[in-house]
Design a protein around this motif. Structure first.
Motif, PDB file in Angstrom:
ATOM      1  N   UNK A 147       0.831  -1.208   0.000  1.00 58.01           N
ATOM      2  CA  UNK A 147       0.000   0.000   0.000  1.00 58.01           C
ATOM      3  C   UNK A 147       0.868   1.262   0.000  1.00 58.01           C
ATOM      4  N   UNK A 148       1.933   1.246   0.799  1.00 58.63           N
ATOM      5  CA  UNK A 148       2.781   2.433   0.909  1.00 58.63           C
ATOM      6  C   UNK A 148       3.471   2.731  -0.429  1.00 58.63           C
ATOM      7  N   UNK A 149       4.031   1.685  -1.067  1.00 64.31           N
ATOM      8  CA  UNK A 149       4.771   1.923  -2.317  1.00 64.31           C
ATOM      9  C   UNK A 149       3.833   2.147  -3.499  1.00 64.31           C
ATOM     10  N   UNK A 150       2.654   1.514  -3.483  1.00 67.80           N
ATOM     11  CA  UNK A 150       1.699   1.774  -4.570  1.00 67.80           C
ATOM     12  C   UNK A 150       1.245   3.236  -4.507  1.00 67.80           C
ATOM     13  N   UNK A 151       1.012   3.738  -3.295  1.00 72.17           N
ATOM     14  CA  UNK A 151       0.632   5.146  -3.144  1.00 72.17           C
ATOM     15  C   UNK A 151       1.760   6.038  -3.656  1.00 72.17           C
ATOM     16  N   UNK A 152       2.986   5.691  -3.274  1.00 71.40           N
ATOM     17  CA  UNK A 152       4.130   6.522  -3.681  1.00 71.40           C
ATOM     18  C   UNK A 152       4.304   6.500  -5.204  1.00 71.40           C
ATOM     19  N   UNK A 153       4.060   5.338  -5.813  1.00 72.42           N
ATOM     20  CA  UNK A 153       4.179   5.250  -7.273  1.00 72.42           C
ATOM     21  C   UNK A 153       3.151   6.154  -7.953  1.00 72.42           C
ATOM     22  N   UNK A 154       2.045   6.425  -7.256  1.00 72.84           N
ATOM     23  CA  UNK A 154       1.016   7.328  -7.809  1.00 72.84           C
ATOM     24  C   UNK A 154       1.203   8.757  -7.322  1.00 72.84           C
ATOM     25  N   UNK A 155       2.291   9.010  -6.606  1.00 74.43           N
ATOM     26  CA  UNK A 155       2.569  10.356  -6.129  1.00 74.43           C
ATOM     27  C   UNK A 155       1.750  10.746  -4.905  1.00 74.43           C
ATOM     28  N   UNK A 156       1.161   9.732  -4.240  1.00 77.88           N
ATOM     29  CA  UNK A 156       0.366  10.022  -3.042  1.00 77.88           C
ATOM     30  C   UNK A 156       1.149   9.660  -1.783  1.00 77.88           C
ATOM     31  N   UNK A 157       0.809  10.342  -0.679  1.00 81.33           N
ATOM     32  CA  UNK A 157       1.360   9.970   0.622  1.00 81.33           C
ATOM     33  C   UNK A 157       0.581   8.764   1.136  1.00 81.33           C
ATOM     34  N   UNK A 158       1.180   7.963   2.020  1.00 82.57           N
ATOM     35  CA  UNK A 158       0.414   6.848   2.599  1.00 82.57           C
ATOM     36  C   UNK A 158      -0.674   7.380   3.528  1.00 82.57           C
ATOM     37  N   UNK A 159      -1.631   6.545   3.882  1.00 83.77           N
ATOM     38  CA  UNK A 159      -2.647   6.955   4.863  1.00 83.77           C
ATOM     39  C   UNK A 159      -1.944   7.130   6.215  1.00 83.77           C
ATOM     40  N   UNK A 160      -2.515   7.972   7.094  1.00 87.36           N
ATOM     41  CA  UNK A 160      -1.901   8.155   8.420  1.00 87.36           C
ATOM     42  C   UNK A 160      -1.743   6.829   9.162  1.00 87.36           C
ATOM     43  N   UNK A 208       7.589   2.476 -10.004  1.00 83.90           N
ATOM     44  CA  UNK A 208       6.452   2.259 -10.892  1.00 83.90           C
ATOM     45  C   UNK A 208       5.684   1.008 -10.514  1.00 83.90           C
ATOM     46  N   UNK A 209       4.446   0.951 -11.005  1.00 78.37           N
ATOM     47  CA  UNK A 209       3.608  -0.211 -10.777  1.00 78.37           C
ATOM     48  C   UNK A 209       3.169  -0.756 -12.132  1.00 78.37           C
ATOM     49  N   UNK A 210       3.336  -2.059 -12.320  1.00 74.00           N
ATOM     50  CA  UNK A 210       2.900  -2.727 -13.550  1.00 74.00           C
ATOM     51  C   UNK A 210       1.396  -2.442 -13.717  1.00 74.00           C
ATOM     52  N   UNK A 211       0.996  -1.765 -14.833  1.00 76.48           N
ATOM     53  CA  UNK A 211      -0.307  -1.100 -14.873  1.00 76.48           C
ATOM     54  C   UNK A 211      -1.498  -2.010 -15.148  1.00 76.48           C
ATOM     55  N   UNK A 212      -2.650  -1.639 -14.566  1.00 74.03           N
ATOM     56  CA  UNK A 212      -3.929  -2.273 -14.881  1.00 74.03           C
ATOM     57  C   UNK A 212      -4.373  -1.768 -16.252  1.00 74.03           C
ATOM     58  N   UNK A 213      -5.205  -2.462 -17.010  1.00 73.61           N
ATOM     59  CA  UNK A 213      -5.767  -3.760 -16.648  1.00 73.61           C
ATOM     60  C   UNK A 213      -4.899  -4.954 -17.084  1.00 73.61           C
ATOM     61  N   UNK A 214      -3.924  -4.723 -17.964  1.00 70.92           N
ATOM     62  CA  UNK A 214      -3.147  -5.866 -18.484  1.00 70.92           C
ATOM     63  C   UNK A 214      -2.058  -6.324 -17.536  1.00 70.92           C
ATOM     64  N   UNK A 215      -1.564  -5.414 -16.708  1.00 80.41           N
ATOM     65  CA  UNK A 215      -0.443  -5.743 -15.825  1.00 80.41           C
ATOM     66  C   UNK A 215      -0.897  -6.371 -14.523  1.00 80.41           C
ATOM     67  N   UNK A 216       0.088  -6.616 -13.663  1.00 80.26           N
ATOM     68  CA  UNK A 216      -0.161  -7.399 -12.443  1.00 80.26           C
ATOM     69  C   UNK A 216      -0.082  -6.575 -11.171  1.00 80.26           C
ATOM     70  N   UNK A 217       0.296  -5.292 -11.300  1.00 81.59           N
ATOM     71  CA  UNK A 217       0.388  -4.466 -10.100  1.00 81.59           C
ATOM     72  C   UNK A 217       1.692  -4.600  -9.338  1.00 81.59           C
TER      73      UNK A 217
END
Ligand SMILES: [Zn+2]
Length: 206
Positions: A87-100, A159-168
């Motif tokens: 969750x932390x790295x997926x958020x970071x890959x999208x330029x978001x901070x993690x939840x508190x 980066x995150x392997x992208x939806x819908x074809x990728x695996x995340x």
């Protein structure tokens, strides 16, 4: 070694991301797990470049055999840590901070893990772990890697392997022009290419 484990690809570019990628997909609810128990975790870590030495792995496997319930509890924590880091790295890959809540949990886990580091003098000083028999050792190593990547990794290369074809799967794009899109061409990139080709054929009425 379990057969799933022998097939696993390490394409994350860092230990913590490879650990996050120990299930077949982060998008598919029916994704398969590569690690079935504590001994798998040791085997997996032994196969990583900056993972466990053979001697420590053998030693920890013996401790796990002597204390199966404790080993199972540590493995359950490892799964929770894997999901937290995902969750932390997926958020970071999208330029978001993690939840508190995730930030709090990561702070707690990282502080506890890094408290086990000791400075070792030498020509170049280095960190070592204070206890070779601690079943938590794999978690400490993963957390140290996560802290290192969060501090020093270039955000645009995460980066995150992208939806819908990728695996995340999450990975550090070390390519010169930062053009890597898929976890690997073999696993996701080729499938996406085939699907795009078939779509174009359908669109062209072919
Ligand atoms: Zn992928």
């Amino acid at each position: 070694m379990n057969a799933e484990l022998a097939r696993i690809e390490r394409v994350g570019g860092s230990l913590c991301l490879d650990f996050v990628n120990t299930r077949t997909s982060h998008f598919d609810p029916a994704a398969r797990e590569y690690l079935a128990g504590y001994v798998d975790l040791l085997e997996w870590l032994r196969g990583c470049d900056d993972g466990l030495g053979a001697r420590t792995a053998t030693q920890l496997a013996a401790v796990a055999r002597a204390h199966p319930r404790r080993a199972a509890a540590v493995f359950a924590r490892a799964r929770e840590l894997r999901d937290l880091l995902q969750r932390v790295f997926a958020a970071r890959a999208e330029g978001r901070a993690p939840t508190p809540a995730d930030l709090d949990a990561l702070n707690r886990e990282a502080a506890a893990a890094l408290a086990h580091r000791r400075l070792e003098p030498g020509a170049h000083w280095h960190w070592r772990w204070d206890d070779d028999d601690a079943l938590e050792r794999p978690l400490w190593q993963v957390l140290a890697s996560a802290v290192e990547l969060l501090q020093h990794g270039e955000p645009a290369r995460l980066k995150q392997c992208p939806a819908p074809d990728g695996c995340g799967w999450l990975f550090h794009d070390g390519s010169k022009n930062q053009t890597r899109r898929w976890c690997s061409m073999r696993m996701c990139g080729n499938g996406a290419k085939v699907r795009r080709f078939q779509q174009r054929k359908r669109d062209a009425g072919g």
